[in-house]
Scaffold this motif. Sequence first.
Motif, PDB file in Angstrom:
ATOM      1  N   LEU A   5      -1.407   3.084 -12.128  1.00  0.00           N
ATOM      2  CA  LEU A   5      -2.397   2.027 -11.950  1.00  0.00           C
ATOM      3  C   LEU A   5      -1.791   0.707 -11.481  1.00  0.00           C
ATOM      4  N   VAL A   6      -0.635   0.352 -12.035  1.00  0.00           N
ATOM      5  CA  VAL A   6      -0.109  -0.974 -11.767  1.00  0.00           C
ATOM      6  C   VAL A   6       0.315  -1.131 -10.305  1.00  0.00           C
ATOM      7  N   GLY A   7       0.704  -0.038  -9.644  1.00  0.00           N
ATOM      8  CA  GLY A   7       1.079  -0.130  -8.235  1.00  0.00           C
ATOM      9  C   GLY A   7      -0.076  -0.569  -7.353  1.00  0.00           C
ATOM     10  N   ILE A   8      -1.285  -0.076  -7.661  1.00  0.00           N
ATOM     11  CA  ILE A   8      -2.470  -0.442  -6.870  1.00  0.00           C
ATOM     12  C   ILE A   8      -2.740  -1.939  -6.963  1.00  0.00           C
ATOM     13  N   SER A   9      -2.470  -2.524  -8.132  1.00  0.00           N
ATOM     14  CA  SER A   9      -2.791  -3.938  -8.343  1.00  0.00           C
ATOM     15  C   SER A   9      -2.050  -4.847  -7.373  1.00  0.00           C
ATOM     16  N   TYR A  10      -0.867  -4.420  -6.922  1.00  0.00           N
ATOM     17  CA  TYR A  10      -0.067  -5.300  -6.080  1.00  0.00           C
ATOM     18  C   TYR A  10      -0.505  -5.294  -4.618  1.00  0.00           C
ATOM     19  N   VAL A  11      -1.395  -4.394  -4.244  1.00  0.00           N
ATOM     20  CA  VAL A  11      -2.015  -4.490  -2.923  1.00  0.00           C
ATOM     21  C   VAL A  11      -2.884  -5.746  -2.875  1.00  0.00           C
ATOM     22  N   PHE A  12      -3.694  -5.944  -3.931  1.00  0.00           N
ATOM     23  CA  PHE A  12      -4.539  -7.132  -4.017  1.00  0.00           C
ATOM     24  C   PHE A  12      -3.694  -8.387  -4.219  1.00  0.00           C
ATOM     25  N   ALA A  64       0.827  -1.207   0.000  1.00  0.00           N
ATOM     26  CA  ALA A  64       0.000   0.000   0.000  1.00  0.00           C
ATOM     27  C   ALA A  64       0.865   1.263   0.000  1.00  0.00           C
ATOM     28  N   ALA A  65       1.945   1.246   0.778  1.00  0.00           N
ATOM     29  CA  ALA A  65       2.837   2.408   0.816  1.00  0.00           C
ATOM     30  C   ALA A  65       3.483   2.647  -0.548  1.00  0.00           C
ATOM     31  N   VAL A  66       3.919   1.573  -1.207  1.00  0.00           N
ATOM     32  CA  VAL A  66       4.518   1.708  -2.534  1.00  0.00           C
ATOM     33  C   VAL A  66       3.484   2.185  -3.543  1.00  0.00           C
ATOM     34  N   ALA A  67       2.254   1.667  -3.454  1.00  0.00           N
ATOM     35  CA  ALA A  67       1.192   2.071  -4.379  1.00  0.00           C
ATOM     36  C   ALA A  67       0.910   3.564  -4.280  1.00  0.00           C
ATOM     37  N   ALA A  94      -1.796  -1.505 -17.932  1.00  0.00           N
ATOM     38  CA  ALA A  94      -1.858  -1.341 -16.475  1.00  0.00           C
ATOM     39  C   ALA A  94      -3.278  -1.572 -15.963  1.00  0.00           C
ATOM     40  N   ALA A  95      -4.282  -1.056 -16.692  1.00  0.00           N
ATOM     41  CA  ALA A  95      -5.681  -1.242 -16.285  1.00  0.00           C
ATOM     42  C   ALA A  95      -6.057  -2.724 -16.309  1.00  0.00           C
ATOM     43  N   ALA A  96      -5.569  -3.450 -17.309  1.00  0.00           N
ATOM     44  CA  ALA A  96      -5.843  -4.882 -17.397  1.00  0.00           C
ATOM     45  C   ALA A  96      -5.227  -5.627 -16.218  1.00  0.00           C
ATOM     46  N   THR A  97      -4.020  -5.253 -15.847  1.00  0.00           N
ATOM     47  CA  THR A  97      -3.350  -5.888 -14.707  1.00  0.00           C
ATOM     48  C   THR A  97      -4.129  -5.644 -13.418  1.00  0.00           C
ATOM     49  N   LEU A  98      -4.597  -4.415 -13.208  1.00  0.00           N
ATOM     50  CA  LEU A  98      -5.350  -4.091 -12.006  1.00  0.00           C
ATOM     51  C   LEU A  98      -6.637  -4.908 -11.929  1.00  0.00           C
ATOM     52  N   ALA A  99      -7.376  -4.982 -13.030  1.00  0.00           N
ATOM     53  CA  ALA A  99      -8.631  -5.742 -13.033  1.00  0.00           C
ATOM     54  C   ALA A  99      -8.379  -7.218 -12.746  1.00  0.00           C
ATOM     55  N   ALA A 100      -7.328  -7.785 -13.337  1.00  0.00           N
ATOM     56  CA  ALA A 100      -7.023  -9.202 -13.134  1.00  0.00           C
ATOM     57  C   ALA A 100      -6.630  -9.482 -11.684  1.00  0.00           C
ATOM     58  N   ARG A 101      -5.902  -8.560 -11.066  1.00  0.00           N
ATOM     59  CA  ARG A 101      -5.503  -8.760  -9.666  1.00  0.00           C
ATOM     60  C   ARG A 101      -6.691  -8.699  -8.714  1.00  0.00           C
ATOM     61  N   VAL A 102      -7.654  -7.863  -9.011  1.00  0.00           N
ATOM     62  CA  VAL A 102      -8.859  -7.801  -8.178  1.00  0.00           C
ATOM     63  C   VAL A 102      -9.617  -9.122  -8.260  1.00  0.00           C
ATOM     64  N   VAL A 103      -9.769  -9.652  -9.469  1.00  0.00           N
ATOM     65  CA  VAL A 103     -10.442 -10.947  -9.633  1.00  0.00           C
ATOM     66  C   VAL A 103      -9.664 -12.052  -8.921  1.00  0.00           C
ATOM     67  N   GLU A 104      -8.350 -12.021  -9.025  1.00  0.00           N
ATOM     68  CA  GLU A 104      -7.485 -12.991  -8.350  1.00  0.00           C
ATOM     69  C   GLU A 104      -7.728 -12.968  -6.838  1.00  0.00           C
ATOM     70  N   PHE A 105      -7.822 -11.772  -6.265  1.00  0.00           N
ATOM     71  CA  PHE A 105      -8.070 -11.641  -4.824  1.00  0.00           C
ATOM     72  C   PHE A 105      -9.435 -12.211  -4.451  1.00  0.00           C
ATOM     73  N   LEU A 106     -10.460 -11.941  -5.246  1.00  0.00           N
ATOM     74  CA  LEU A 106     -11.806 -12.433  -4.947  1.00  0.00           C
ATOM     75  C   LEU A 106     -11.857 -13.954  -5.004  1.00  0.00           C
ATOM     76  N   LEU A 107     -11.166 -14.556  -5.979  1.00  0.00           N
ATOM     77  CA  LEU A 107     -11.120 -16.017  -6.066  1.00  0.00           C
ATOM     78  C   LEU A 107     -10.426 -16.618  -4.845  1.00  0.00           C
ATOM     79  N   THR A 108      -9.331 -16.015  -4.434  1.00  0.00           N
ATOM     80  CA  THR A 108      -8.592 -16.517  -3.273  1.00  0.00           C
ATOM     81  C   THR A 108      -9.410 -16.396  -1.997  1.00  0.00           C
ATOM     82  N   PHE A 109     -10.066 -15.256  -1.834  1.00  0.00           N
ATOM     83  CA  PHE A 109     -10.877 -15.035  -0.630  1.00  0.00           C
ATOM     84  C   PHE A 109     -12.027 -16.038  -0.565  1.00  0.00           C
ATOM     85  N   GLY A 110     -12.668 -16.284  -1.722  1.00  0.00           N
ATOM     86  CA  GLY A 110     -13.754 -17.261  -1.753  1.00  0.00           C
ATOM     87  C   GLY A 110     -13.278 -18.660  -1.401  1.00  0.00           C
TER      88      GLY A 110
END
Length: 462
Positions: A137-144, A104-107, A198-214
């Motif tokens: 954008l790509v920095g935010i993706s790595y929080v997820f 989060a700090a890096v993002a 970068a936008a594609a990477t962010l969207a994919a990371r959000v989906v990745e997080f949701l799958l893992t959480f589920g």
Amino acid sequence: MLRCLRREPGFYRHTWQLALPIMLQNLITTSLGFVDTFMVGLLGQSELSAVTAANTPVYLVQVIIFGLLSGLSILVSQYWGRHDAESINRCMGVALYTGVSIAAAVAVALFLFPHWVMGLVTDNGLLIDLGAPYLRLVGISYVFNTASSVYVGMQRSTENPSMGLTVFTTSMVLNTFLNYILIFGKFGAPALGITGAAAATLAARVVEFLLTFGYALRDRRIPLQPAALLRPGTALIRDFVKYSIPVLLNDSLWGLGTTVITAIIGHMAISEEMLAAYAIMGNIEKFSTVACWGISGAAAVIIGKLIGEGASRDQVYDVGCCLLLLSLLLGFLGSACLAVLLPTVFIPYLYPLFHLADLSLRIAVTMCVVFIVIMPTKAFDITNISGILRAGGDVRMAAIIDLGSLWGVAVTTTALTALVFHAPAALVCLGIQAEGLSKMPLGIWRLRSRKWINDVTRKEAL
């Protein structure tokens, strides 16, 4: 030493059962990463160089995450040997607090100061302007991605690597599909170029997080224990700090060293050509070491579990030597394959896909030749440092060997050849890969000492 290859029935089957999902996960990730590089490369050499420079600070975050997961595996694999699910949850809690805070700090820094961060990597104004929107954008993706990776790393360390294979494969396929849409403006979407990647990477990371959480909510093998996850306890934190933070610092400084090398390349007179060739070689190197990282991941689990179960030093040492020999043999096999592919596939077919200029093409070929020579030692080092020594709890010596070779040899040699003596590109390429020449002898010396075999979990941490 070859006698250690004679193992009990089922050993190699179990090793490959652990290693194969990791190999497949890395292979798919690398394949789709190559497709990403190819798509950006179709925009032009400048765009490819800009993304390579922009990914340098992002790569530092990736390495920090990997260091966090390596530290996590030291404790989790040994607790798994004792079937202690509560302590495993506590380890995850500490890793999540640490990793997400760093990401989060890096993002925030990348979002607020993208031009300044790009300026640290290269002094090429065109590359800075092209890469800054990508960084936002790509920095935010790595929080997820950090949160997902901690849970996947826990599953891998408890002999369930297939979970990560499924999640990251889905994420990477989605990333590539969205890249195609957003980079080139397909199916009615705007053509966003580098920003679309970068936008594609962010969207994919959000989906990745949701799958893992589920998956985590439904898993009964190691169920989530919120009390242990959210309140790890001071005893566990002390163990994590003692054994995991040194690994995290090791990989962070290693990532910083790699970032410095990229920055050195970015300040050369031929920075655009070097960065373009470096980006392509980076993908080739990832493909070539997929099997080595699979063996390394399996080694970490096997060694950690043996120690957790109370195996003798001789048993642990013997298994470690066996796994290192396997990795070394894979390194020689990889070198032989690359030596065949370079003149038959890379030069006539692969490199022309990226529309490289003549100088960039020559540099790309040189980088590949240097890597062919160095690959067996790199294969040995990957398993020894990230698998054997760390799983045994010898994190300090692993860090000394790793960082001493990188900063004392590779960074220094690259800086001298590239910026001080302005040496030919071939010598700069050799400097980039020089760390393996010193790391392997030091690793063998430490392995033979057997001082790396330690029980790092404590009863009072439960």
